[in-house]
Design an enzyme around this catalytic site. Structure first.
Site, PDB file in Angstrom:
ATOM      1  N   ASP A 145       0.117   3.996  -2.724  1.00 29.38           N
ATOM      2  CA  ASP A 145       0.202   5.428  -2.046  1.00 29.38           C
ATOM      3  C   ASP A 145       0.670   6.630  -2.381  1.00 29.38           C
ATOM      4  OD1 ASP A 145      -1.125   4.581   1.453  1.00 29.38           O
ATOM      5  OD2 ASP A 145      -1.569   4.528  -0.921  1.00 29.38           O
ATOM      6  N   GLU A 165     -13.366 -11.228 -47.239  1.00 27.42           N
ATOM      7  CA  GLU A 165     -12.363 -10.936 -46.266  1.00 27.42           C
ATOM      8  C   GLU A 165     -12.009 -11.845 -45.341  1.00 27.42           C
ATOM      9  OE1 GLU A 165     -15.275  -8.517 -43.938  1.00 27.42           O
ATOM     10  OE2 GLU A 165     -16.118  -7.485 -45.688  1.00 27.42           O
ATOM     11  N   ARG A 203     -22.194  -9.031 -28.605  1.00 23.77           N
ATOM     12  CA  ARG A 203     -23.101  -8.633 -28.972  1.00 23.77           C
ATOM     13  C   ARG A 203     -24.402  -9.886 -27.827  1.00 23.77           C
ATOM     14  NH1 ARG A 203     -23.627 -13.764 -31.385  1.00 23.77           N
ATOM     15  NH2 ARG A 203     -24.703 -14.082 -32.955  1.00 23.77           N
ATOM     16  N   CYS A 206      -8.364 -32.106  -7.636  1.00 22.76           N
ATOM     17  CA  CYS A 206      -7.602 -33.122  -6.693  1.00 22.76           C
ATOM     18  C   CYS A 206      -8.022 -31.983  -5.764  1.00 22.76           C
ATOM     19  CB  CYS A 206      -5.964 -32.724  -6.847  1.00 22.76           C
ATOM     20  SG  CYS A 206      -5.396 -32.343  -5.162  1.00 22.76           S
ATOM     21  N   CYS A 251       0.631 -34.445  -5.303  1.00 20.92           N
ATOM     22  CA  CYS A 251       0.474 -34.880  -3.936  1.00 20.92           C
ATOM     23  C   CYS A 251      -0.303 -36.159  -3.504  1.00 20.92           C
ATOM     24  CB  CYS A 251       0.141 -33.274  -3.075  1.00 20.92           C
ATOM     25  SG  CYS A 251      -1.569 -33.440  -3.863  1.00 20.92           S
ATOM     26  N   TYR A 291     -16.873  -3.901 -40.590  1.00 25.55           N
ATOM     27  CA  TYR A 291     -17.377  -4.329 -41.718  1.00 25.55           C
ATOM     28  C   TYR A 291     -18.267  -4.701 -41.758  1.00 25.55           C
ATOM     29  CZ  TYR A 291     -17.193  -8.117 -38.505  1.00 25.55           C
ATOM     30  OH  TYR A 291     -17.665  -9.129 -37.305  1.00 25.55           O
ATOM     31  N   ASP A 298       0.852  -1.190   0.050  1.00 28.66           N
ATOM     32  CA  ASP A 298      -0.306   0.282  -0.093  1.00 28.66           C
ATOM     33  C   ASP A 298       0.654   1.112   0.105  1.00 28.66           C
ATOM     34  OD1 ASP A 298      -2.561  -0.995   2.182  1.00 28.66           O
ATOM     35  OD2 ASP A 298      -2.062  -1.163  -0.365  1.00 28.66           O
ATOM     36  N   CYS A 307      -1.207 -29.322  -2.245  1.00 28.96           N
ATOM     37  CA  CYS A 307      -0.798 -29.248  -3.742  1.00 28.96           C
ATOM     38  C   CYS A 307       0.329 -28.726  -4.318  1.00 28.96           C
ATOM     39  CB  CYS A 307      -1.902 -29.947  -4.117  1.00 28.96           C
ATOM     40  SG  CYS A 307      -1.632 -30.292  -6.265  1.00 28.96           S
ATOM     41  N   CYS A 328      -4.312 -37.195  -7.040  1.00 29.49           N
ATOM     42  CA  CYS A 328      -3.509 -36.312  -8.297  1.00 29.49           C
ATOM     43  C   CYS A 328      -1.696 -36.577  -7.895  1.00 29.49           C
ATOM     44  CB  CYS A 328      -3.752 -34.963  -6.998  1.00 29.49           C
ATOM     45  SG  CYS A 328      -2.134 -33.450  -7.617  1.00 29.49           S
ATOM     46  N   SER A 383     -25.162 -13.971 -36.854  1.00 30.33           N
ATOM     47  CA  SER A 383     -24.064 -14.905 -37.121  1.00 30.33           C
ATOM     48  C   SER A 383     -23.766 -15.394 -37.989  1.00 30.33           C
ATOM     49  CB  SER A 383     -24.018 -15.920 -36.026  1.00 30.33           C
ATOM     50  OG  SER A 383     -25.071 -17.097 -35.915  1.00 30.33           O
ATOM     51  N   LYS A 416     -14.445 -21.329 -43.109  1.00 37.82           N
ATOM     52  CA  LYS A 416     -13.169 -21.639 -42.290  1.00 37.82           C
ATOM     53  C   LYS A 416     -12.093 -22.279 -42.940  1.00 37.82           C
ATOM     54  CE  LYS A 416     -15.695 -20.623 -38.385  1.00 37.82           C
ATOM     55  NZ  LYS A 416     -15.602 -21.422 -37.440  1.00 37.82           N
ATOM     56  N   LYS A 433     -11.898 -13.648 -41.750  1.00 34.84           N
ATOM     57  CA  LYS A 433     -12.585 -13.799 -40.544  1.00 34.84           C
ATOM     58  C   LYS A 433     -11.659 -12.895 -39.310  1.00 34.84           C
ATOM     59  CE  LYS A 433     -16.326 -16.388 -39.124  1.00 34.84           C
ATOM     60  NZ  LYS A 433     -15.741 -16.416 -37.078  1.00 34.84           N
ATOM     61  N   ASP A 489     -10.448 -13.201 -35.684  1.00 33.40           N
ATOM     62  CA  ASP A 489     -10.813 -13.860 -34.653  1.00 33.40           C
ATOM     63  C   ASP A 489     -10.906 -12.919 -33.781  1.00 33.40           C
ATOM     64  OD1 ASP A 489     -11.573 -16.412 -32.876  1.00 33.40           O
ATOM     65  OD2 ASP A 489      -9.681 -17.410 -32.834  1.00 33.40           O
TER      66      ASP A 489
HETATM   67  S1  IVH Z   1     -20.254 -10.375 -41.198  1.00 35.93           S
HETATM   68  C1  IVH Z   1     -24.642 -10.214 -40.782  1.00 35.93           C
HETATM   69  N1  IVH Z   1     -17.177 -10.198 -41.454  1.00 35.93           N
HETATM   70  O1  IVH Z   1     -17.657 -13.628 -36.989  1.00 35.93           O
HETATM   71  C2  IVH Z   1     -23.161 -10.512 -41.115  1.00 35.93           C
HETATM   72  N2  IVH Z   1     -18.131 -11.039 -39.378  1.00 35.93           N
HETATM   73  O2  IVH Z   1     -19.217 -16.279 -36.894  1.00 35.93           O
HETATM   74  C3  IVH Z   1     -22.342 -10.242 -39.655  1.00 35.93           C
HETATM   75  N3  IVH Z   1     -16.275 -11.663 -38.141  1.00 35.93           N
HETATM   76  O3  IVH Z   1     -20.113 -12.762 -35.484  1.00 35.93           O
HETATM   77  C4  IVH Z   1     -20.783 -10.814 -39.981  1.00 35.93           C
HETATM   78  N4  IVH Z   1     -14.749 -11.167 -39.311  1.00 35.93           N
HETATM   79  O4  IVH Z   1     -17.992 -12.121 -34.538  1.00 35.93           O
HETATM   80  C5  IVH Z   1     -18.341 -11.014 -40.437  1.00 35.93           C
HETATM   81  N5  IVH Z   1     -15.366  -9.673 -41.211  1.00 35.93           N
HETATM   82  C6  IVH Z   1     -16.040 -10.378 -40.979  1.00 35.93           C
HETATM   83  C7  IVH Z   1     -15.736 -10.940 -39.795  1.00 35.93           C
HETATM   84  C8  IVH Z   1     -16.949 -11.501 -38.697  1.00 35.93           C
HETATM   85  C9  IVH Z   1     -15.033 -12.034 -37.741  1.00 35.93           C
HETATM   86  C10 IVH Z   1     -17.663 -12.741 -37.214  1.00 35.93           C
HETATM   87  C11 IVH Z   1     -17.673 -12.277 -35.982  1.00 35.93           C
HETATM   88  C12 IVH Z   1     -19.801 -12.719 -36.633  1.00 35.93           C
HETATM   89  C13 IVH Z   1     -19.182 -14.079 -36.949  1.00 35.93           C
HETATM   90  C14 IVH Z   1     -19.483 -14.559 -37.315  1.00 35.93           C
END
Ligand code: IVH
Length: 713
Positions: free
Chosen positions: A50, A129, A152, A440, A425, A240, A46, A446, A422, A95, A328, A131, A133
């Site tokens: 401080d 585009e 979301r 455990c 231990c 996007y 602390d 442990c 475990c 989605s 994907k 995707k 993550d």
């Molecule tokens: S378009 C209606 N574009 O993927 C269209 N989504 O699996 C809405 N995401 O919840 C999504 N890159 O979090 C779009 N270039 C991209 C994206 C993208 C990542 C994610 C987004 C969405 C999820 C759907």
């Protein structure tokens, strides 16, 4: 640490140095506030905390023009730990359906053509585009001003993280140039891999939570109640998509991306306009090959119909648009052999089986370990030592064992038997009903769990030992100064060893011992909570304290409940539970699951030994029933400002134990407002409404603690 401007007296600082230092201090103090208030695990003493605050205040006093929006001086007290406000999305956040191979993409295009009634040769322009993550969010602009941002959530209702989002450089506060009056911009908040690695390094150093991957780090950093913590995290944003708009945004998705860019948003530079299946697959292949070199994680490509009038016609099926799909990336796979199956024990005691593999290259990375998740997974796949297996790496996740190659199984192979003790231990490892994980039960002994348990033990709501932060605990543990909780109370015997350490001047050692001494007397509920028994949080600890009244009674009752449980198991008898067991499970708020965890704790000899050892070092006070004669009984009180003798959490607990209700805001219904240092609007409101106020001394008097408390911070 290298010398910095921080070593200079404030009077000697140049403006530039002062600005840089204020920035660093804001981040540093935010980090400590987070560790202190949210993780209950202070990183520094602390006194040092401080000193940081004083330095910040002194620089701000000399350079008032440099006071930052995220300055620690603008924040008061602990952030509320309540959830974020809910936001109902004006248009749901959709989605995407997934395509896992080329055929899926071809079908997607065919469906679109059929739906729109397009001729064979009519080109369908698409935008491809990456995707990203990360986590998707929605930003609402009205008259070009950013007014609200939300996560979301479930697509319909998200959480209001406006203040957090304002700290991102990629999110403009105002936008100009033909902006519709209402415009919701949607996109992905993410963290680059380098920033993620650096953040984790800092977190680890500070003894803080490390994140599993950049996406978790981004999500964890955004959803912070203390905005200053978000501000100190390197979050970025790609736009996007849109949600509600009061007027047209463009004619094509590509045109919309260009407008977004003109308004000042970051657009993914790898987005491209392509035509037909070949164009999409070429983009997919190309980005897939460059994936490892990108600064951020992507898990596939998203294809979107370019013409917005077509998007409109295509509409959506349940929660996903017909006009877009996520393609994907395939997980990378390889075949190898399992040489051994080891069990790792995590910080929470979870036993995780890990396959030790003959090293093999998967997608450019040599893999020699893969997770087998848990015991059911091993049984389901019938994985055995010596098996040939297919393993896979998807994105940055830990490699996994996908399946066994059955015809290559060695003859004499035997099924794998998951251990019920475990490996660290030798305590029993048990599975709670409905849980996949075996844990455990040797929490306090442990080695795999010791640090976590000790941190919990000294944390705010447990023993609350000031100045024994994660870092010190770690070094004390490493050097064998502490092994079990009771050792903390014997540290004094090792004073010389501690004094020899760097950073432990005479005063700080004395302070530490004084802090420890202050906690030699503790309430039963804190004592129980501090033991870190699974499923026994503060509320359950309190229920137990209330039911059993004293430590000896509780311990005795648990042994009784256990004996009977053991007898039953031996007889195979069902029903007829012991009185002690019945008493335990009949406590309102404690069911068989929690009872099972408590008894599993008591079933271990070493846990009982640790408990008894500890009980020999401290005095555990009997539970004091709230008395109807307490002046606080039935009253509604509000706490505001900082008390020097106890934390807000403790003051609240005391008030509640005396039968008071603690409210967050002052109203005519409030009976008293307890006013600590630096109180703000609530104290004023109390005065306006004529509500009675208590200063700290009066507060201590009313809770019957006059004189027995000393200053905290
Ligand atoms: S378009 C209606 N574009 O993927 C269209 N989504 O699996 C809405 N995401 O919840 C999504 N890159 O979090 C779009 N270039 C991209 C994206 C993208 C990542 C994610 C987004 C969405 C999820 C759907």
């Amino acid at each position: 640490m290298k010398p910095t401007s921080r070593d200079l007296p404030v009077e000697d600082l140049a403006e530039k140095e002062a600005a840089a230092e204020l920035k660093a201090l804001a981040a540093e103090i935010a980090q400590h506030d987070g560790a202190y208030h949210q993780a209950d695990a202070p990183l520094i003493s602390d006194a040092r905390y401080d000193a940081l605050r004083r330095r910040n205040d002194a620089i701000e006093a000399r350079f008032p023009n440099l006071v930052r929006p995220d300055s620690p001086s603008k924040r008061i007290g602990a952030p509320a730990v309540s959830a974020f406000a809910k936001v109902t999305h004006a248009r749901p956040m959709l989605s995407l359906n997934n395509a896992f191979n080329d055929e899926d993409v071809e079908e997607f295009l065919t469906r679109i053509r059929r739906f729109l009634g397009l001729g064979e040769d009519e080109p369908v322009e698409m935008v491809a585009e990456p995707k990203i993550d990360g986590l998707s969010i929605s930003l609402r602009y009205e008259d070009g001003k950013f007014i609200q941002g939300a996560t979301r959530g479930d697509g319909q209702v998200g959480e209001d993280v406006t203040a957090n989002l304002r700290t991102l450089d990629d999110i403009p506060e105002t936008i100009h140039g033909g902006v519709p009056r209402v415009l919701e911009v949607r996109g992905e908040v993410y963290m680059t891999r380098d920033d993620f690695a650096a953040l984790n390094a800092r977190q680890e150093q500070a003894g803080e939570k490390v994140f599993a991957n950049p996406r978790n780090a981004a999500a964890g950093s955004l959803r912070q109640k203390d905005v200053a913590i978000t501000a100190a995290r390197p979050l970025r944003f790609f736009a996007y998509a849109w949600g509600e708009v009061s007027g047209p945004v463009a004619e094509t998705h590509w045109g919309f991306l260009e407008r977004l860019r003109a308004w000042g948003f970051s657009i993914n530079p790898l987005a491209r306009l392509v035509s037909g299946l070949d164009g999409l697959l070429a983009a997919h292949g190309d980005i897939f090959n460059r994936r490892a070199d990108l600064p951020y994680d992507i898990d596939g490509m998203v294809y979107k119909v370019n013409r917005l009038d077509w998007q409109q016609r295509l509409g959506q099926v349940s929660r996903a648009p017909r006009w877009a799909i996520a393609h994907k990336f395939p997980a990378e796979q390889a075949m190898t052999r399992i040489d051994a199956i080891d069990i790792q024990v995590g910080r929470t005691g979870a036993l995780t089986p890990v396959a030790r593999l003959r090293p093999v290259t998967v997608g450019g990375v040599v893999v020699s370990n893969a997770t087998l998740h848990n015991e059911d997974e091993i049984a389901r796949k019938d994985v055995r030592v010596g098996d040939r297996v297919i393993i896979q790496r998807a994105g940055d996740v830990i490699p996994q064992v996908v399946s066994v190659v059955p015809d290559q199984r060695p003859k004499n192979s035997i099924p794998y038997v998951f251990p019920d003790t475990c490996p660290e231990c030798q305590s029993h490892a048990v599975r709670e009903e409905g849980e996949a994980v075996r844990r455990c039960t040797g929490g306090l002994v442990c080695p795999a769990q010791r640090l976590e348990r000790l941190r919990h033990f000294v944390s705010r709501n447990a023993f609350d030992i000031e100045g024994l932060g994660a870092r010190h605990m770690q070094t004390f543990l490493a050097d064998g100064l502490i092994e079990t909780p009771a050792d903390i109370f014997r540290l004094e015997h090792k004073a010389d060893q501690i004094r020899r350490r760097e950073g432990w001047g005479g005063k700080s050692v004395d302070n530490l011992f004084a802090a420890i001494d202050q906690r030699r007397t503790i309430s039963l509920e804190r004592f129980i909570y501090a033991l870190g028994i699974r499923q026994v949080g503060q509320a359950t600890a309190r229920l137990l304290a209330k039911q059993y009244g004293g430590l000896a009674a509780w311990r005795h009752a648990m042994e009784k409940a256990m004996e009977k449980a053991a007898d039953q198991a031996a007889d195979g008898a069902a029903g007829g539970e012991s009185e002690a067991y019945a008493e335990l499970v009949n406590i309102d708020g404690i069911g068989p699951l929690v009872a099972g965890c408590i008894l599993a704790f008591f079933a271990e000899d070493h846990n009982r030994a640790v408990l008894d050892d500890l009980a020999g070092q401290v005095e555990v006070e009997d539970f004091v029933q709230a008395s109807a004669t307490s002046p606080l009984s039935g009253k509604t009180i509000v706490l505001t400002g900082a008390l020097s003798s106890m934390s807000r959490a403790e003051a609240k607990a005391r008030a509640e134990s005396l039968g008071a209700k603690v409210a967050g805001g002052v109203s005519r219904k409030t009976d008293f407002v307890v006013v600590g240092a630096d109180a703000g609007s609530k104290a004023r409101k109390a005065a306006d409404l004529g509500v009675a106020t208590l200063d700290e001394a009066q507060w201590l008097e009313i809770i019957g603690a006059g004189g027995s408390y000393t200053r905290l911070r």
